[in-house]
Design an enzyme around this catalytic site. Structure first.
Site, mmCIF file in Angstrom:
data_model
loop_
_atom_site.group_PDB
_atom_site.id
_atom_site.type_symbol
_atom_site.label_atom_id
_atom_site.label_comp_id
_atom_site.label_asym_id
_atom_site.label_seq_id
_atom_site.Cartn_x
_atom_site.Cartn_y
_atom_site.Cartn_z
ATOM 1 N N LYS A 97 0.868 -1.178 0.000
ATOM 2 C CA LYS A 97 0.000 0.000 0.000
ATOM 3 C C LYS A 97 0.902 1.224 0.000
ATOM 4 C CE LYS A 97 -2.784 2.801 3.137
ATOM 5 N NZ LYS A 97 -3.661 2.846 4.311
ATOM 6 N N GLY A 185 -10.982 7.053 7.176
ATOM 7 C CA GLY A 185 -12.067 7.942 7.560
ATOM 8 C C GLY A 185 -13.390 7.274 7.886
#
Lengths: 256, 366, 66
Positions: A97, A185
């Site tokens: 990632k 988030g």
């Protein structure tokens, strides 16, 4: 016919990726992985603290999971590339990632450096999943650079504020022919479900699970929410009448 | 991947079977989406969608006003030359038709430009037949030089070029390309284009890509309606437009749905495309590509064009003439018969009457 | 002699090997990754690397992360 999707040649059934940061105890990690059904688990690479012996996180990740090291701590493409290469050499597989953050106030990713790192690592055979600020042109460039998926943020990292970038993420889902994974988030299972209903391929959740009162139960809740959202997406939402019918037709003149 | 390869992926697709399976519910589902897949688009082109035409019209009108406002861009075609080496069986200019061949001299180009400019138009589309001997790229470039004095936007509708030739014309001041594939079905294409360079299906199909790579600002593609099944042709035209928009996000993409008109040679349309079909095609395309342009020429009659203003059209030609030098009194045969002969002023009045504004000048390269 | 260990200066005895340093710091050798002058070295090679003036050594491990 099971609903699966492919990233980097691996067929996945679970659409919830789990982050391993912020857990109060590493012993919760395997339980959270099991409860959520996650198949992809992220870890970070850090300098060890020479004063204080920590545990090895990798030992807590179930062996059948895909370990996805992130490049957190990288401030530019070069550093991200270095971390990715180290992680791979350390036996972490070839998933990575990309996370390049130069902004310590909001922890927002540096899209420009992210594209550069993606290009280099994809060419080296990595399965690259870049974390990014949702931007159509950037996503297109990431796809061109060889990314295996694109991971737009839903809200700033760790903010638990939900899918604040919905309209922009929707555009990526519509326009980019790669799996779109909402990363960062998402604070509640309902928000993960919302991302899945929109057509996101998967979501990556860490803080919302790790910092819950009962992380294992929250992991299960997220797992179920992601499944439900996905099912709803596949079912095709029903029609909503946006506008009342007007009285004078636009096509009334057509007679043939 | 070029559009030729994209197009190939649909080879052998069972369109009949697909259309047979489309229900009104399927059409309504496509209607309720904000971003349609090509299969939604195909569903809207199906016979089943005819039942939902008014709903499609409402949404298409709303989307058009939302994305373009209540405006129609006006332009006019200028035929520079009618020399042609192709033998497209349906065209008035084909090589084996006996008509007076003509090519405008620089002085004649200037005179025609002056007449058109006096109407207020700032966008012009220049056309030639296919003859690299009579109308080489250098000739087009010379004409563009003259026209730049009168117009802010110059589009070309000529034979397909190499990327470097497009770049050359762009450097000279061309900003738009119109090129119709005529027929997207490759077999039918071969049948209708028996001789001449136009026989090369792939070279023509990939011309818009070459132009985009060269830096063309607007491209307009289309199939000539009446040569083959209109639903599949409309599907591939839309697919082509969508491919160009995806591949070249900064290019303005539009389509034309031209229906065959009577022309010298008397070739009869193989397929009847009625007003309702034309409207369905426009509406389906508008829903599929809310920001895609739709160009309606004077092939269509005045009364119909007045209605099409509110059904997704964004560009219309006005004060058209399809004969070389026709505006400055040269008597010759046009490429086809026009059916809306209204002047630019009359078109503008019609638009104002509908609460729309005519746009004469959309943009200008500075 | 001086080396840079995890970004900090460290003064070591001459002749110290990577394996010796890892042992000295009390780090579990099975749980760490060692980067010596910007390249990864495998555990079996640690004993064969004698550190010298101004070498850069990073001892890294995987930790929790999202």
């Amino acid at each position: 016919m099971e609903d699966t999707f492919k990233i980097g040649g691996r067929e996945l059934t679970s659409r919830l990726f789990l982050g391993t940061g912020k857990f109060s105890s590493n012993r919760l990690i395997p339980e959270a992985v099991r409860a959520s059904g996650a198949q992809v688990v992220t870890v970070a690479l850090r300098r060890i603290d020479l004063e204080y012996e920590e545990e090895n996180i990798a030992a807590y990740v179930p062996k059948d999971c895909i370990l996805m090291p992130n490049t957190s701590g990288a401030r530019n493409a070069q550093e991200a590339v270095r971390i990715a290469r180290l992680a791979r050499a350390a036996g972490c597989g070839n998933w990575v990632k990309i996370e390049v953050i130069t902004d310590n106030r909001y922890l927002l990713p540096d899209n420009y450096e992210t594209i550069k790192a993606t290009e280099i690592l994809a060419a080296e055979g990595f399965v690259v999943l870049p974390y990014m600020s949702p931007d159509l042109m950037v996503a297109k460039k990431l796809a061109e650079a060889g990314a295996a998926a694109v991971m737009p943020l839903g809200a700033p990292i760790g903010s638990n504020r939900g899918l604040r970038t919905k309209e922009l993420v929707r555009i990526l889902i519509d326009e980019i022919p790669l799996p779109i994974i909402v990363d960062a988030g998402l604070g509640r299972p309902s928000e993960a479900a919302e991302a899945m209903e929109m057509g996101a391929a998967a979501v990556l959740v860490n803080t919302a699970i790790a910092t819950a009162g009962d992380p294992v139960a929250m992991a299960r809740a997220f797992g179920l929410a992601v499944k439900a959202g996905r099912l709803a997406y596949l079912a095709g939402p029903g029609e909503t009448q946006e506008y009342a019918r007007a009285s004078s037709p636009l096509t009334g003149f057509l007679r043939d | 991947m070029s559009f030729y390869e994209v197009r190939k992926e649909y080879a052998g697709f069972d369109f009949k079977g697909f259309f047979a399976g489309v229900t009104v519910d399927r059409v309504k589902r496509a209607l309720s989406k904000s971003r349609l897949t090509e299969w939604d688009y195909l569903a809207l082109l199906s016979p089943a969608a005819e039942e939902c035409l008014e709903e499609m019209a409402r949404k298409a009108h709303r989307l058009t006003v939302q994305h373009f406002g209540r405006v129609i861009l006006l332009y006019t075609p200028l035929y520079l030359a009618n020399y042609c080496v192709n033998r497209c069986v349906y065209c008035g200019f084909k090589a084996n038709n006996r008509l007076e061949r003509k090519k405008l001299t620089p002085a004649e180009v200037e005179r025609e430009a002056g007449i058109i400019a006096a109407t207020g138009l700032k966008h012009i589309l220049i056309l030639t037949g296919e003859s690299r001997r009579h109308s080489p790229v250098s000739y087009i470039r010379e004409c563009v030089k003259i026209l730049k004095k009168y117009f802010t936007s110059i589009s070309i509708e000529i034979y397909p070029l190499e990327e470097s030739e497009y770049a050359e014309l762009i450097a000279a001041g061309v900003d738009g390309l119109t090129i119709y594939q005529e027929v997207y079905d490759e077999e039918v294409y071969a049948e209708l284009h028996p001789a001449g360079p136009k026989r090369n299906y792939r070279y023509r199909l990939e011309a818009p890509e070459r132009a985009c790579r060269a830096g063309m600002r607007t491209v307009n593609v289309g199939a000539l309606l009446g040569l083959h099944d209109w639903r599949t042709e409309a599907f591939f035209t839309g697919l082509h437009a969508s491919y160009l928009q995806d591949t070249f996000p900064d290019v303005e993409v539009s389509i034309s749905p031209p229906r065959m008109r009577p022309q010298l040679g008397g070739f009869q349309p193989r397929v009847k495309v009625n007003d309702k079909d034309l409207v369905q095609y426009m509406l389906a395309f508008r829903l599929y590509m809310p920001r895609g342009g739709i160009t309606i020429s004077t092939r269509e009659r005045a009364e119909l064009r007045d209605h099409l203003v509110r059904l997704g059209a964004t560009k219309m030609s006005a004060g058209s003439c399809t004969a070389v030098g026709g505006r400055s009194g040269h008597e010759s045969t046009g490429q086809f018969e026009i059916s809306d002969g209204r002047s630019v002023a009359e078109m503008a009045r019609m638009l104002y009457d509908q609460g729309y504004q005519p746009v004469y000048k959309d943009w200008q390269m500075i | 002699m001086k080396i840079i260990l995890n970004g900090r200066e460290e003064v070591l005895e001459e002749g110290m090997t990577v394996a010796g340093l890892v042992a000295l710091k009390g780090v579990n050798p099975d749980a760490v990754i060692v980067e010596y002058n910007y390249s990864l070295v495998k555990k079996e090679d640690w004993a064969g690397i004698t550190l010298k003036e101004n070498d850069r050594l990073e001892i890294l491990r995987f930790v929790g992360g999202g």
